[in-house]
Design a protein around this motif. Sequence first.
Motif, mmCIF file in Angstrom:
data_model
loop_
_atom_site.group_PDB
_atom_site.id
_atom_site.type_symbol
_atom_site.label_atom_id
_atom_site.label_comp_id
_atom_site.label_asym_id
_atom_site.label_seq_id
_atom_site.Cartn_x
_atom_site.Cartn_y
_atom_site.Cartn_z
ATOM 1 N N ALA A 34 0.833 -1.209 0.000
ATOM 2 C CA ALA A 34 0.000 0.000 0.000
ATOM 3 C C ALA A 34 0.864 1.254 0.000
ATOM 4 O O ALA A 34 0.583 2.214 -0.728
ATOM 5 C CB ALA A 34 -0.931 -0.006 1.214
ATOM 6 N N VAL A 35 1.922 1.253 0.787
ATOM 7 C CA VAL A 35 2.830 2.413 0.855
ATOM 8 C C VAL A 35 3.479 2.630 -0.508
ATOM 9 O O VAL A 35 3.487 3.749 -1.035
ATOM 10 C CB VAL A 35 3.892 2.205 1.960
ATOM 11 N N TYR A 36 4.024 1.575 -1.082
ATOM 12 C CA TYR A 36 4.667 1.692 -2.404
ATOM 13 C C TYR A 36 3.646 2.103 -3.462
ATOM 14 O O TYR A 36 3.956 2.858 -4.369
ATOM 15 C CB TYR A 36 5.341 0.383 -2.803
ATOM 16 N N GLY A 37 2.414 1.612 -3.336
ATOM 17 C CA GLY A 37 1.358 1.953 -4.282
ATOM 18 C C GLY A 37 0.991 3.427 -4.247
ATOM 19 O O GLY A 37 0.479 3.967 -5.235
ATOM 20 N N ARG A 38 1.245 4.072 -3.114
ATOM 21 C CA ARG A 38 1.005 5.518 -3.011
ATOM 22 C C ARG A 38 2.192 6.318 -3.520
ATOM 23 O O ARG A 38 2.208 7.536 -3.419
ATOM 24 C CB ARG A 38 0.689 5.896 -1.563
ATOM 25 N N GLY A 39 3.207 5.633 -4.046
ATOM 26 C CA GLY A 39 4.362 6.316 -4.625
ATOM 27 C C GLY A 39 5.459 6.634 -3.640
ATOM 28 O O GLY A 39 6.389 7.367 -3.959
ATOM 29 N N HIS A 41 8.704 5.624 -1.894
ATOM 30 C CA HIS A 41 9.754 4.627 -2.140
ATOM 31 C C HIS A 41 11.040 4.896 -1.377
ATOM 32 O O HIS A 41 11.939 4.059 -1.385
ATOM 33 C CB HIS A 41 10.072 4.536 -3.637
ATOM 34 N N ASP A 42 11.155 6.059 -0.734
ATOM 35 C CA ASP A 42 12.388 6.358 -0.003
ATOM 36 C C ASP A 42 12.246 5.859 1.435
ATOM 37 O O ASP A 42 11.143 5.783 1.987
ATOM 38 C CB ASP A 42 12.675 7.863 -0.023
ATOM 39 N N GLY A 45 10.366 8.038 3.990
ATOM 40 C CA GLY A 45 8.946 8.073 3.663
ATOM 41 C C GLY A 45 8.239 6.782 4.010
ATOM 42 O O GLY A 45 7.103 6.795 4.514
ATOM 43 N N VAL A 46 8.888 5.655 3.752
ATOM 44 C CA VAL A 46 8.291 4.348 4.070
ATOM 45 C C VAL A 46 8.114 4.216 5.587
ATOM 46 O O VAL A 46 7.059 3.819 6.071
ATOM 47 C CB VAL A 46 9.145 3.188 3.503
ATOM 48 N N VAL A 47 9.148 4.594 6.334
ATOM 49 C CA VAL A 47 9.072 4.509 7.798
ATOM 50 C C VAL A 47 7.961 5.412 8.321
ATOM 51 O O VAL A 47 7.168 5.013 9.181
ATOM 52 C CB VAL A 47 10.447 4.854 8.422
ATOM 53 N N SER A 48 7.882 6.620 7.802
ATOM 54 C CA SER A 48 6.837 7.556 8.222
ATOM 55 C C SER A 48 5.447 6.990 7.910
ATOM 56 O O SER A 48 4.530 7.056 8.744
ATOM 57 C CB SER A 48 7.031 8.896 7.530
ATOM 58 N N ALA A 49 5.288 6.419 6.720
ATOM 59 C CA ALA A 49 3.999 5.848 6.333
ATOM 60 C C ALA A 49 3.639 4.646 7.203
ATOM 61 O O ALA A 49 2.475 4.472 7.575
ATOM 62 C CB ALA A 49 4.024 5.457 4.856
ATOM 63 N N LEU A 50 4.619 3.815 7.536
ATOM 64 C CA LEU A 50 4.348 2.682 8.429
ATOM 65 C C LEU A 50 3.891 3.174 9.797
ATOM 66 O O LEU A 50 2.986 2.602 10.401
ATOM 67 C CB LEU A 50 5.587 1.795 8.570
ATOM 68 N N ASN A 51 4.524 4.228 10.290
ATOM 69 C CA ASN A 51 4.127 4.772 11.588
ATOM 70 C C ASN A 51 2.732 5.381 11.551
ATOM 71 O O ASN A 51 2.030 5.381 12.559
ATOM 72 C CB ASN A 51 5.155 5.794 12.083
ATOM 73 N N ALA A 52 2.323 5.896 10.396
ATOM 74 C CA ALA A 52 0.981 6.458 10.261
ATOM 75 C C ALA A 52 -0.073 5.351 10.208
ATOM 76 O O ALA A 52 -1.235 5.583 10.529
ATOM 77 C CB ALA A 52 0.895 7.330 9.006
ATOM 78 N N GLU A 65 14.222 4.006 10.915
ATOM 79 C CA GLU A 65 14.937 3.460 9.763
ATOM 80 C C GLU A 65 15.737 2.232 10.178
ATOM 81 O O GLU A 65 15.810 1.248 9.440
ATOM 82 C CB GLU A 65 15.841 4.531 9.147
ATOM 83 N N GLU A 66 16.309 2.275 11.368
ATOM 84 C CA GLU A 66 17.127 1.155 11.845
ATOM 85 C C GLU A 66 16.282 -0.080 12.137
ATOM 86 O O GLU A 66 16.645 -1.195 11.752
ATOM 87 C CB GLU A 66 17.908 1.566 13.095
ATOM 88 N N THR A 67 15.126 0.108 12.829
ATOM 89 C CA THR A 67 14.314 -1.065 13.151
ATOM 90 C C THR A 67 13.677 -1.654 11.899
ATOM 91 O O THR A 67 13.548 -2.878 11.787
ATOM 92 C CB THR A 67 13.219 -0.745 14.192
ATOM 93 N N PHE A 68 13.315 -0.799 10.947
ATOM 94 C CA PHE A 68 12.715 -1.294 9.709
ATOM 95 C C PHE A 68 13.723 -2.106 8.898
ATOM 96 O O PHE A 68 13.431 -3.223 8.472
ATOM 97 C CB PHE A 68 12.165 -0.131 8.877
#
Length: 79
Positions: A34-39, A41-42, A45-52, A65-68
Motif C-alpha cells: 500500500a505504501v509503495y502503491g502511493r508512490g 519509495h524512499d 517516507g516508508v518509515v513515516s507511512a508505516l508509523n501512520a 529506519e534502523e528497526t525497519f
Amino acid sequence: MPLPAPLPLQLRPVQSRTAPPTSYENALADELEAVYGRGVHDLPGVVSALNAGGLRPADGSDWTEETFTAELARLAGEA
C-alpha cells in the motif's frame, strides 16, 4: 553449452521458506504494498507511512529506519 543468464534482481527469490508466511509477515507485506502503491519509495517516507498506519514492530514502538531495515534483514534470513 553456455550458462543461462542470471535472473534480473526483481525476479530472484528473496528467501526460501519451509512454512507459509505468518499473519504478521502478511500484514507487513500488505502495508508495504500500500505504501509503495502511493508512490512512497524512499526509506524515511516508508518509515513515516508505516508509523501512520497501524502495524508496529514486535515491541510496539514506532518504526525507525534502523528497526525497519533490521526487520527486513531478519525476515530475509540475513540477521
